[in-house]
Design an enzyme around this catalytic site. Structure first.
Site, PDB file in Angstrom:
ATOM      1  N   GLU A  32       0.830  -1.210   0.000  1.00  0.00           N
ATOM      2  CA  GLU A  32       0.000   0.000   0.000  1.00  0.00           C
ATOM      3  C   GLU A  32       0.865   1.260   0.000  1.00  0.00           C
ATOM      4  OE1 GLU A  32      -4.101  -1.088   2.378  1.00  0.00           O
ATOM      5  OE2 GLU A  32      -2.235  -1.022   3.531  1.00  0.00           O
ATOM      6  N   LYS A 110      21.510   4.606  26.640  1.00  0.00           N
ATOM      7  CA  LYS A 110      22.536   5.280  25.841  1.00  0.00           C
ATOM      8  C   LYS A 110      22.716   4.496  24.546  1.00  0.00           C
ATOM      9  CE  LYS A 110      27.342   6.866  25.863  1.00  0.00           C
ATOM     10  NZ  LYS A 110      27.724   6.193  24.606  1.00  0.00           N
ATOM     11  N   GLU A 165      21.171  10.939  18.818  1.00  0.00           N
ATOM     12  CA  GLU A 165      22.076   9.943  18.245  1.00  0.00           C
ATOM     13  C   GLU A 165      21.461   9.381  16.967  1.00  0.00           C
ATOM     14  OE1 GLU A 165      25.898   8.506  19.580  1.00  0.00           O
ATOM     15  OE2 GLU A 165      24.496  10.036  20.272  1.00  0.00           O
TER      16      GLU A 165
END
Length: 648
Positions: A32, A110, A165
Site C-alpha cells: 500500500e 545510551k 544519536e
C-alpha cells in the site's frame, strides 16, 4: 490526481511513514505504501511546480558533493564522564549531593551511534551538524533530511538545538552488510560505524537508503521555560520526535541501579544497539550550579554496560613507539569478535603490567573491550599452559630507529627525536582536534608527507607550498589549497592549546591551561620546583615537563616564532566585599546564571553550588527555594540580585 487530492494523499503518506519509522507500528502494508508513493511521485513529475516541500518523496536524497563544510554549534556539545560499576556510581552520586541539595535524576538508555545536532528556527530545520570537536562539526543537513524520524518542520517557532544519536536498527545493519557482501564491498564492523558512515555519505541518496533513525537525548541552545530536563524532552517528543523505549525519573541510588538492571536485561529486546545508560540531574537550575569540567558536564554521566569478555591466545608481542618516545608492548592475539568488533591486538601497557599479570607469549588470556576503551588483557588462564609459553623480553633498542633505549623501569623510552614514529605520531597529535585542529591533515597524509621526506618535524608543516603538494599522489589543487589554508589558520592559537599540541608526556588539556595561565610565555623557562606549586601538579608531571623543555627548548622557541600563540587573558579581579568570599546563587535572575557567576568572579567571589556554614553570601532571584531557606536557618547573609548589583 488533482491538486487538492494530492495534498490529502501527501498527508496520508506522511502518517504512514511516521507510523513506520517513528512509532515502529506500521498502519499500512509495504505494498500500500509503495503504491501510494509511486502515484504521488508520478504526479510530482508531471506537476513539478506543485510539489509539496514536505513530500516524503523528497527524502530520497540525490545531492552529491565534493566534501562537507564546517559548521559551528550554537551551544557546545559535551562529552560524558564514564562510570562502569556501582562503586563508580556511588562516587558520582555522592559528588552530586555534596555540591547541590535535592538533586533528582532523569535516566534513559545510551544508544551507540553518531551524535548529531539539529537546529530549528521559525519551525524549520535549518541545519544539521555532526558533533565534531564539540564546538565545530560538519554540515550534513542534506543527508539528514532523508531521515524519516527527523521532522523537516516542527510546531515551535523559536530557535532551538535538538541533540541526539543517529543509529541503525540491528536488523537493518544485517541487511546492509549482506548487500555489501554481495557487492564485494568491505563490511561495516558494527551498527555504530554503519550509522556514522551512512550519515557522512557524499551522495545523499545512499544515506536515504540506509534507514537511519534519529533518537533525541537532549537540547542545546533553547528558550524553553520548563524547569526540568525531562519536561523539556517531553516537549521535544510532542513535536514529532522519537521517544526512547524506556526512561525513568529516579531519586535514590537504589532507583538508578534498579533501572540500570532493567535497561541491561532489555538490551536484546531493543532494536538499536545500546552501550549503557545516561544519568542526568533533572533540574536545570542545579545543572547550572554544578557546571562543567574542561571535558564534560558535572551533572551527567554514562553508566556503561559491563565489558564483554572473550578468551583468545597471544601469538606474539610487538612494540609501538608513541609521540613522547614511550615504548608500549602490544599483544598480537588470535582474532576474536567482541560485540561486533574483530579484535586482533591488545595493549599490555608496560613491563610492570606484564610482570604483575605474568603474561607470556602463547598464553590463553581473557580480553575485554568496553565501548571505545582500547582492548586489554585482564587475566592469564594458567590452567591452559602447555609448556610452549615464552617470556616477553624487554627491548634494548628502538624497534623503529634502532637507537639505544632509556630504561626507567616501568617505562622504556626512545630519546631519539628524529625517530620516524616519534615524528609521525607527534605531528598527528599536533594536528588533532583538541590540539591545533589542522583540518585535512589526517594520519595517512602525515605518513605520506613524512615518507616523501617533506616533513621531519612539526615546524616543517609551515614550509609546505602548493607546488610541492601538487607533486604528490592524491593531491589536486582544491585539496592542496584547503590543507595549506588550514595549516595557516592554526597560527595565533591560544597558548594552552599550543602547549597541549606539543605532546608532552603527562601534560593534558587541563594541565596545559594551568601552565599557560600561571606562566604565560615564560613557561618555556619554568622549572619543576615552580610547577609543583600549581594545584594538581605532582613531581612526575613537573619532572616530565622540565625534561621536555631541557631537550627541546630551541625547537619550541623556533616553532613559537612561526605559530605566534596568544597568551590567555588573566581575570583581573576588582576589589569588593566579595573578594575571597564563598557565594551561592539561587532563583531566577534577570541574566543567565553563567553571566551572574562570571560577574561575581570578576569581583573576587568563589561561586559554589550548595549552602553550608562556610558560605558567606547567598544571592537570590525570583522563586528562590531551599537554598534561600537554608541560608536563613544558618544565618548566612542574603542579598537580592538588585542589592548585589548596587554593592558592586
Amino acid at each position: 490526481m488533482i491538486k487538492d487530492n494530492y495534498k490529502k494523499q501527501i498527508e496520508i503518506l506522511k502518517k504512514w511513514a511516521y507510523a513506520y519509522y517513528v512509532n515502529d507500528n506500521p498502519i499500512a502494508t509495504d505494498e500500500e505504501y509503495d503504491t501510494l508513493y509511486r502515484a504521488i511521485e508520478a504526479y510530482e513529475k508531471q506537476n513539478p511546480l506543485h510539489v509539496d516541500k514536505n513530500s516524503p518523496t523528497l527524502r530520497v536524497g540525490g545531492v552529491i558533493r565534493d566534501s562537507f563544510s564546517k559548521a559551528t554549534h550554537i551551544a557546545q556539545m559535551w562529552s560524558m564522564e564514564d562510570i562502569f560499576d556501582i562503586h563508580g556510581l556511588q562516587t558520582w552520586f555522592d559528588r552530586i549531593h555534596k555540591n547541590v541539595d535535592g538533586a533528582k535524576f532523569f535516566c534513559e538508555p545510551k544508544f551507540d551511534g553518531a551524535s548529531l545536532n539539529l537546529i530549528y528556527e521559525d519551525g524549520k530545520l535549518i541545519q544539521a551538524i555532526t558533533r565534531g570537536d564539540g564546538k565545530i562539526g560538519e554540515d550534513v543537513t542534506t543527508n539528514v533530511k532523508t531521515i524519516h524520524s527527523v521532522p523537516i518542520e516542527i510546531d515551535y517557532k523559536e530557535k532551538i538545538e535538538i541533540r541526539g544519536e543517529v543509529v541503525i536498527k540491528t536488523a537493518d545493519f544485517e541487511i546492509i552488510n549482506n548487500q555489501r557482501l554481495e557487492a564485494g564491498e568491505t563490511l561495516f564492523a558494527n551498527p555504530r560505524n554503519a550509522a556514522a558512515g551512512s550519515l557522512r555519505q557524499l551522495d545523499s541518496s545512499i544515506t536515504a537508503k540506509r534507514r537511519l533513525v534519529f533518537q533525541p537525548w537532549g537540547v542545546g541552545f533553547n528558550l524553553l521555560e520548563q524547569p526540568l530536563l525531562s519536561q523539556k524532552m517531553d516537549f521535544v517528543y510532542s513535536l514529532g520526535f522519537l521517544k526512547p523505549p524506556m526512561r525513568e525519573n529516579c531519586s535514590t541510588i537504589e532507583n538508578i541501579e534498579a533501572f540500570y538492571t532493567k535497561v541491561l536485561t532489555s538490551r536484546s529486546n531493543i532494536p538499536m544497539m545500546m552501550d549503557g545508560m545516561v544519568i542526568k540531574v533533572d533540574n536545570i537550575e542545579l545543572q547550572e550550579d554544578l557546571g562543567y569540567t574542561v571535558k564534560y558536564p558535572k551533572w551527567m554521566c554514562a553508566y556503561k554496560f559491563p565489558a564483554v569478555e572473550k578468551i583468545t591466545r597471544i601469538n606474539a608481542v610487538t612494540f609501538q613507539v608513541g609521540r613522547t618516545g614511550v615504548i608500549t608492548p602490544v599483544a598480537e592475539v588470535e582474532p576474536v569478535d567482541i560485540d561486533g568488533v574483530t579484535v586482533e591486538r591488545a595493549t599490555l601497557h608496560n613491563f610492570d603490567e606484564i610482570q604483575r599479570k605474568d603474561i607470556k607469549i602463547n598464553d590463553y588470556v581473557i580480553i575485554i573491550r568496553s565501548g571505545d576503551v582500547i582492548p586489554k588483557i585482564i587475566k592469564v588462564i594458567e590452567e591452559r599452559r602447555d609448556g610452549s609459553e615464552k617470556e616477553i623480553i624487554r627491548v634494548r633498542e628502538c624497534p623503529t630507529c634502532k637507537s639505544e633505549l632509556l630504561d626507567e623501569g616501568a617505562l622504556i623510552k626512545c630519546q631519539n627525536l628524529a625517530c620516524d614514529d616519534r615524528v609521525v605520531n607527534s605531528i598527528i597529535h599536533y594536528a588533532s582536534k583538541k590540539a591545533l585542529y589542522i583540518d585535512g591533515l589526517g594520519d595517512k597524509i602525515v605518513e605520506q608527507l613524512h615518507r616523501e621526506k617533506l616533513i621531519h618535524s612539526v615546524k616543517d608543516l609551515y614550509d609546505l607550498d602548493l607546488d610541492t603538494l601538487l607533486g604528490l599522489d592524491g593531491f589536486k589543487e582544491k585539496k592542496a589549497q584547503k590543507l595549506l589554508a588550514s595549516i595557516e589558520s592554526s597560527k595565533g592559537v591560544n597558548l594552552d592549546r599550543f602547549i597541549y599540541a606539543l605532546g608532552i608526556e603527562h601534560i593534558g588539556e587541563v594541565a596545559a591551561k594551568a601552565i599557560a595561565l600561571n606562566f604565560g610565555f615564560e613557561w618555556i623557562n619554568v622549572q619543576a620546583e615552580d610547577l609543583v606549586k600549581i594545584d594538581g601538579f605532582g613531581s612526575e608531571m613537573s619532572a616530565s615537563l622540565e625534561e621536555f623543555l631541557h631537550v627541546n627548548k630551541e625547537k619550541i622557541i623556533a616553532l613559537t616564532q612561526t605559530v605566534k600563540p596568544v597568551e590567555l587573558e588573566q581575570l583581573e579581579v576588582i576589589e569588593s566585599i566579595f573578594n575571597g568570599k564563598t557565594v551561592v546563587v539561587t532563583g531566577t535572575m534577570s541574566q543567565s546564571r553563567t553571566e551572574i557567576k562570571a560577574l561575581l568572579e570578576r569581583y573576587g567571589a568563589k561561586v559554589v553550588g550548595s549552602v553550608s556554614k562556610k558560605t558567606d553570601f547567598v544571592i537570590f532571584g525570583e522563586d528562590a527555594g531551599s537554598k534561600y531557606d537554608k541560608a536563613q536557618s544558618l544565618g548566612v547573609r542574603t542579598l537580592s540580585e538588585e542589592e548585589m548589583k548596587e554593592i558592586i
